[in-house]
Design a protein around this motif. Structure first.
Motif, PDB file in Angstrom:
ATOM      1  N   GLU A   6       0.846  -1.202   0.000  1.00 54.08           N
ATOM      2  CA  GLU A   6       0.000   0.000   0.000  1.00 54.08           C
ATOM      3  C   GLU A   6       0.875   1.244   0.000  1.00 54.08           C
ATOM      4  O   GLU A   6       0.602   2.212  -0.727  1.00 54.08           O
ATOM      5  CB  GLU A   6      -0.929  -0.002   1.217  1.00 54.08           C
ATOM      6  CG  GLU A   6      -2.049  -1.012   1.128  1.00 54.08           C
ATOM      7  CD  GLU A   6      -2.854  -1.121   2.417  1.00 54.08           C
ATOM      8  OE1 GLU A   6      -2.762  -0.213   3.275  1.00 54.08           O
ATOM      9  OE2 GLU A   6      -3.575  -2.122   2.567  1.00 54.08           O
ATOM     10  N   THR A   7       1.926   1.230   0.799  1.00 57.03           N
ATOM     11  CA  THR A   7       2.859   2.358   0.845  1.00 57.03           C
ATOM     12  C   THR A   7       3.577   2.518  -0.493  1.00 57.03           C
ATOM     13  O   THR A   7       3.693   3.637  -1.014  1.00 57.03           O
ATOM     14  CB  THR A   7       3.883   2.172   1.982  1.00 57.03           C
ATOM     15  OG1 THR A   7       3.173   2.097   3.223  1.00 57.03           O
ATOM     16  CG2 THR A   7       4.887   3.306   2.025  1.00 57.03           C
ATOM     17  N   VAL A   8       4.049   1.424  -1.057  1.00 63.51           N
ATOM     18  CA  VAL A   8       4.730   1.472  -2.359  1.00 63.51           C
ATOM     19  C   VAL A   8       3.812   2.081  -3.412  1.00 63.51           C
ATOM     20  O   VAL A   8       4.211   2.984  -4.154  1.00 63.51           O
ATOM     21  CB  VAL A   8       5.201   0.063  -2.785  1.00 63.51           C
ATOM     22  CG1 VAL A   8       5.601   0.029  -4.259  1.00 63.51           C
ATOM     23  CG2 VAL A   8       6.354  -0.405  -1.905  1.00 63.51           C
ATOM     24  N   ASN A   9       2.578   1.612  -3.479  1.00 67.19           N
ATOM     25  CA  ASN A   9       1.645   2.120  -4.484  1.00 67.19           C
ATOM     26  C   ASN A   9       1.285   3.578  -4.233  1.00 67.19           C
ATOM     27  O   ASN A   9       1.112   4.351  -5.180  1.00 67.19           O
ATOM     28  CB  ASN A   9       0.402   1.237  -4.561  1.00 67.19           C
ATOM     29  CG  ASN A   9       0.715  -0.097  -5.218  1.00 67.19           C
ATOM     30  OD1 ASN A   9       1.430  -0.153  -6.217  1.00 67.19           O
ATOM     31  ND2 ASN A   9       0.190  -1.168  -4.664  1.00 67.19           N
ATOM     32  N   SER A  10       1.191   3.967  -2.980  1.00 64.76           N
ATOM     33  CA  SER A  10       0.928   5.369  -2.651  1.00 64.76           C
ATOM     34  C   SER A  10       2.093   6.253  -3.084  1.00 64.76           C
ATOM     35  O   SER A  10       1.892   7.331  -3.670  1.00 64.76           O
ATOM     36  CB  SER A  10       0.678   5.511  -1.150  1.00 64.76           C
ATOM     37  OG  SER A  10       0.533   6.862  -0.801  1.00 64.76           O
ATOM     38  N   LEU A  11       3.320   5.808  -2.813  1.00 66.09           N
ATOM     39  CA  LEU A  11       4.502   6.557  -3.233  1.00 66.09           C
ATOM     40  C   LEU A  11       4.569   6.653  -4.751  1.00 66.09           C
ATOM     41  O   LEU A  11       4.906   7.706  -5.306  1.00 66.09           O
ATOM     42  CB  LEU A  11       5.771   5.912  -2.680  1.00 66.09           C
ATOM     43  CG  LEU A  11       5.977   6.058  -1.177  1.00 66.09           C
ATOM     44  CD1 LEU A  11       7.110   5.148  -0.712  1.00 66.09           C
ATOM     45  CD2 LEU A  11       6.260   7.499  -0.813  1.00 66.09           C
ATOM     46  N   LYS A  13       2.065   6.685  -6.862  1.00 69.03           N
ATOM     47  CA  LYS A  13       1.079   7.677  -7.300  1.00 69.03           C
ATOM     48  C   LYS A  13       1.568   9.097  -7.034  1.00 69.03           C
ATOM     49  O   LYS A  13       1.411   9.987  -7.867  1.00 69.03           O
ATOM     50  CB  LYS A  13      -0.258   7.436  -6.605  1.00 69.03           C
ATOM     51  CG  LYS A  13      -0.970   6.205  -7.097  1.00 69.03           C
ATOM     52  CD  LYS A  13      -2.255   5.955  -6.320  1.00 69.03           C
ATOM     53  CE  LYS A  13      -2.859   4.631  -6.736  1.00 69.03           C
ATOM     54  NZ  LYS A  13      -3.991   4.243  -5.898  1.00 69.03           N
ATOM     55  N   THR A  14       2.156   9.306  -5.869  1.00 75.17           N
ATOM     56  CA  THR A  14       2.671  10.636  -5.524  1.00 75.17           C
ATOM     57  C   THR A  14       3.765  11.067  -6.482  1.00 75.17           C
ATOM     58  O   THR A  14       3.746  12.182  -7.012  1.00 75.17           O
ATOM     59  CB  THR A  14       3.201  10.649  -4.076  1.00 75.17           C
ATOM     60  OG1 THR A  14       2.127  10.328  -3.195  1.00 75.17           O
ATOM     61  CG2 THR A  14       3.785  11.995  -3.707  1.00 75.17           C
ATOM     62  N   VAL A  15       4.717  10.185  -6.725  1.00 80.49           N
ATOM     63  CA  VAL A  15       5.830  10.519  -7.618  1.00 80.49           C
ATOM     64  C   VAL A  15       5.319  10.742  -9.043  1.00 80.49           C
ATOM     65  O   VAL A  15       5.720  11.694  -9.714  1.00 80.49           O
ATOM     66  CB  VAL A  15       6.917   9.418  -7.565  1.00 80.49           C
ATOM     67  CG1 VAL A  15       8.005   9.674  -8.582  1.00 80.49           C
ATOM     68  CG2 VAL A  15       7.524   9.326  -6.176  1.00 80.49           C
ATOM     69  N   ASP A  16       4.424   9.866  -9.508  1.00 80.06           N
ATOM     70  CA  ASP A  16       3.875  10.020 -10.865  1.00 80.06           C
ATOM     71  C   ASP A  16       3.137  11.339 -11.033  1.00 80.06           C
ATOM     72  O   ASP A  16       3.185  11.957 -12.087  1.00 80.06           O
ATOM     73  CB  ASP A  16       2.943   8.857 -11.210  1.00 80.06           C
ATOM     74  CG  ASP A  16       3.690   7.593 -11.612  1.00 80.06           C
ATOM     75  OD1 ASP A  16       4.917   7.669 -11.853  1.00 80.06           O
ATOM     76  OD2 ASP A  16       3.045   6.529 -11.692  1.00 80.06           O
ATOM     77  N   SER A  17       2.453  11.786  -9.982  1.00 82.69           N
ATOM     78  CA  SER A  17       1.672  13.023 -10.084  1.00 82.69           C
ATOM     79  C   SER A  17       2.564  14.258 -10.186  1.00 82.69           C
ATOM     80  O   SER A  17       2.110  15.307 -10.625  1.00 82.69           O
ATOM     81  CB  SER A  17       0.718  13.160  -8.892  1.00 82.69           C
ATOM     82  OG  SER A  17       1.433  13.474  -7.711  1.00 82.69           O
ATOM     83  N   THR A  74      12.894   2.271  -2.758  1.00 79.98           N
ATOM     84  CA  THR A  74      12.991   2.919  -4.062  1.00 79.98           C
ATOM     85  C   THR A  74      12.931   1.886  -5.181  1.00 79.98           C
ATOM     86  O   THR A  74      12.312   2.119  -6.228  1.00 79.98           O
ATOM     87  CB  THR A  74      14.283   3.756  -4.152  1.00 79.98           C
ATOM     88  OG1 THR A  74      14.256   4.726  -3.099  1.00 79.98           O
ATOM     89  CG2 THR A  74      14.418   4.462  -5.481  1.00 79.98           C
ATOM     90  N   ALA A  75      13.539   0.723  -4.981  1.00 82.10           N
ATOM     91  CA  ALA A  75      13.475  -0.350  -5.977  1.00 82.10           C
ATOM     92  C   ALA A  75      12.049  -0.869  -6.132  1.00 82.10           C
ATOM     93  O   ALA A  75      11.582  -1.116  -7.258  1.00 82.10           O
ATOM     94  CB  ALA A  75      14.410  -1.488  -5.591  1.00 82.10           C
ATOM     95  N   LEU A  76      11.325  -1.000  -5.029  1.00 85.03           N
ATOM     96  CA  LEU A  76       9.936  -1.460  -5.119  1.00 85.03           C
ATOM     97  C   LEU A  76       9.056  -0.424  -5.809  1.00 85.03           C
ATOM     98  O   LEU A  76       8.155  -0.780  -6.576  1.00 85.03           O
ATOM     99  CB  LEU A  76       9.396  -1.806  -3.731  1.00 85.03           C
ATOM    100  CG  LEU A  76      10.027  -3.029  -3.073  1.00 85.03           C
ATOM    101  CD1 LEU A  76       9.446  -3.233  -1.678  1.00 85.03           C
ATOM    102  CD2 LEU A  76       9.855  -4.272  -3.923  1.00 85.03           C
ATOM    103  N   VAL A  77       9.317   0.856  -5.578  1.00 85.03           N
ATOM    104  CA  VAL A  77       8.561   1.902  -6.268  1.00 85.03           C
ATOM    105  C   VAL A  77       8.877   1.847  -7.765  1.00 85.03           C
ATOM    106  O   VAL A  77       7.969   1.988  -8.598  1.00 85.03           O
ATOM    107  CB  VAL A  77       8.847   3.297  -5.667  1.00 85.03           C
ATOM    108  CG1 VAL A  77       8.242   4.404  -6.528  1.00 85.03           C
ATOM    109  CG2 VAL A  77       8.310   3.372  -4.233  1.00 85.03           C
TER     110      VAL A  77
END
Length: 108
Positions: A6-11, A13-17, A74-77
């Motif tokens: 959940e944290t990875v996916n949230s990060l 989305k934040t970075v992509d935005s 960072t690798a998981l993101v």
């Protein structure tokens, strides 16, 4: 493990935005971010060893651990930003690595 993804996916989305570019450009920047984080691990190790005469013992081994966690996250993101199902892909890869390690047997 669900909380981590959940944290990875949230990060992700934040970075992509914050970086509206092509997929390949976003992936490239994330890969560069991974390298940057790996460099911070190296800096922390040098600091924990006191190997830089100008800075001395500027880091602790806990700092190295924290930087290593940043690399892993960072690798998981990056994996999430590449698309598909990052959790499935990661878990499949871990299973494959474990199977290869099991085939080699115990270390001599």
């Amino acid at each position: 493990m669900d909380e981590i993804w959940e944290t990875v996916n949230s990060l992700k989305k934040t970075v992509d935005s914050h970086f509206q570019r092509s997929d390949e450009m976003r992936w490239t920047v994330q890969a560069l971010k991974l390298q940057e984080e790996a460099g911070e691990v190296a800096e922390a190790v040098i600091g924990a060893l006191g190997a830089n005469p100008r800075k001395g013992h500027s880091h602790t081994w806990d700092d190295v651990r924290k930087e290593a966690c940043d690399v892993a996250l960072t690798a998981l993101v990056l994996l999430a930003r590449l698309g598909g199902d990052p959790r499935w892909f990661f878990e499949e890869h871990v299973r494959a690595v474990a199977a290869r390690a099991a085939q080699k047997g115990p270390a001599a």
